[in-house]
Design a protein around this motif. Sequence first.
Motif, PDB file in Angstrom:
ATOM      1  N   ILE A  32      13.269 -55.294  40.813  1.00 16.32           N
ATOM      2  CA  ILE A  32      12.940 -56.294  41.487  1.00 16.32           C
ATOM      3  C   ILE A  32      12.971 -56.147  42.962  1.00 16.32           C
ATOM      4  CG2 ILE A  32      14.996 -57.886  42.463  1.00 16.32           C
ATOM      5  CD1 ILE A  32      15.830 -57.947  39.684  1.00 16.32           C
TER       6      ILE A  32
ATOM      7  N   LEU B  13      10.978 -60.515  33.710  1.00 18.15           N
ATOM      8  CA  LEU B  13      11.536 -61.081  34.613  1.00 18.15           C
ATOM      9  C   LEU B  13      11.656 -63.181  34.156  1.00 18.15           C
ATOM     10  CD1 LEU B  13      10.766 -59.641  38.117  1.00 18.15           C
ATOM     11  CD2 LEU B  13      12.756 -59.431  36.864  1.00 18.15           C
ATOM     12  N   PRO B  14      12.877 -63.599  34.881  1.00 18.78           N
ATOM     13  CA  PRO B  14      11.666 -64.842  33.897  1.00 18.78           C
ATOM     14  C   PRO B  14      11.130 -65.409  34.625  1.00 18.78           C
ATOM     15  CG  PRO B  14      14.446 -64.860  34.876  1.00 18.78           C
ATOM     16  CD  PRO B  14      13.225 -63.351  35.171  1.00 18.78           C
ATOM     17  N   ASN B  15      10.120 -66.741  34.065  1.00 20.31           N
ATOM     18  CA  ASN B  15       9.791 -67.326  34.634  1.00 20.31           C
ATOM     19  C   ASN B  15       9.196 -67.695  35.622  1.00 20.31           C
ATOM     20  OD1 ASN B  15       6.196 -68.266  35.194  1.00 20.31           O
ATOM     21  ND2 ASN B  15       6.115 -68.823  32.675  1.00 20.31           N
TER      22      ASN B  15
ATOM     23  N   CYS C  44      10.978 -67.069  38.420  1.00 21.63           N
ATOM     24  CA  CYS C  44      11.773 -66.698  39.582  1.00 21.63           C
ATOM     25  C   CYS C  44      10.958 -66.073  40.403  1.00 21.63           C
ATOM     26  CB  CYS C  44      12.447 -65.019  38.450  1.00 21.63           C
ATOM     27  SG  CYS C  44      11.105 -63.597  38.203  1.00 21.63           S
ATOM     28  N   VAL C  45      11.777 -65.932  41.757  1.00 21.06           N
ATOM     29  CA  VAL C  45      12.471 -66.069  42.979  1.00 21.06           C
ATOM     30  C   VAL C  45      11.348 -64.568  43.206  1.00 21.06           C
ATOM     31  CG1 VAL C  45      13.969 -64.589  43.796  1.00 21.06           C
ATOM     32  CG2 VAL C  45      12.699 -65.924  45.358  1.00 21.06           C
ATOM     33  N   GLU C  46      11.718 -63.260  42.555  1.00 18.60           N
ATOM     34  CA  GLU C  46      10.425 -62.143  43.325  1.00 18.60           C
ATOM     35  C   GLU C  46       9.455 -62.587  42.700  1.00 18.60           C
ATOM     36  OE1 GLU C  46      14.903 -61.467  42.198  1.00 18.60           O
ATOM     37  OE2 GLU C  46      13.446 -62.312  41.220  1.00 18.60           O
TER      38      GLU C  46
ATOM     39  N   GLN D  11       7.511 -65.091  42.365  1.00 21.96           N
ATOM     40  CA  GLN D  11       7.147 -66.363  43.845  1.00 21.96           C
ATOM     41  C   GLN D  11       5.507 -66.078  44.263  1.00 21.96           C
ATOM     42  OE1 GLN D  11       9.990 -68.327  45.128  1.00 21.96           O
ATOM     43  NE2 GLN D  11      10.823 -69.462  43.225  1.00 21.96           N
TER      44      GLN D  11
END
Length: 169
Positions: free
Chosen positions: A13, A38-40, A42-44, A46
């Motif tokens: 992350i 990571l989740p679709n 997610c802030v990382e 973006q």
Amino acid sequence: MKVFIVSDSHGLINELLEITKRHAQEATAFIHCGDSELPNGCVELQSFIYVGGNCDFARNFAKERTEDIQGIRFFITHGHLYNVKMTLINLYYRAKEVGANVVCFGHSHIALAEKMDDVLFINPGSLLLPRLRKERTYASVQIDNRQAIVQFYDLNGKKVPHLGKTFTF
């Protein structure tokens, strides 16, 4: 135009955020070629144009994308669906189908920049588990005046000069 490319970060992350922060002023775009784990949305992720890989288990990731960035067509995929550990020919045919100038992919964890006919292939290596080298890498491609300069960086942003290559279109 300069695009930064990462792949196979496998849950990292802080490193993704650091790369986007480090290169924000010079980047036209950021691409992640999958296996972020990571989740679709997610802030990382973006800041990235991204796709899912074989280790991204959420069903809502795109398997491939075609993006036009300042007149250059990029085809982005992880590579596992194209057998990239054995050959680039399947990926080449798909690139031709979608009219891509540059193909960004991962999966093998092997840093690579290679041109086949008029298609440039870039695998940035892996941010977590590199193969055939010790450096954990990501890449950039700068395209100006029909010239593409591909540069690789280690996780700390230091250039890995022996991997860099220049191509003409």
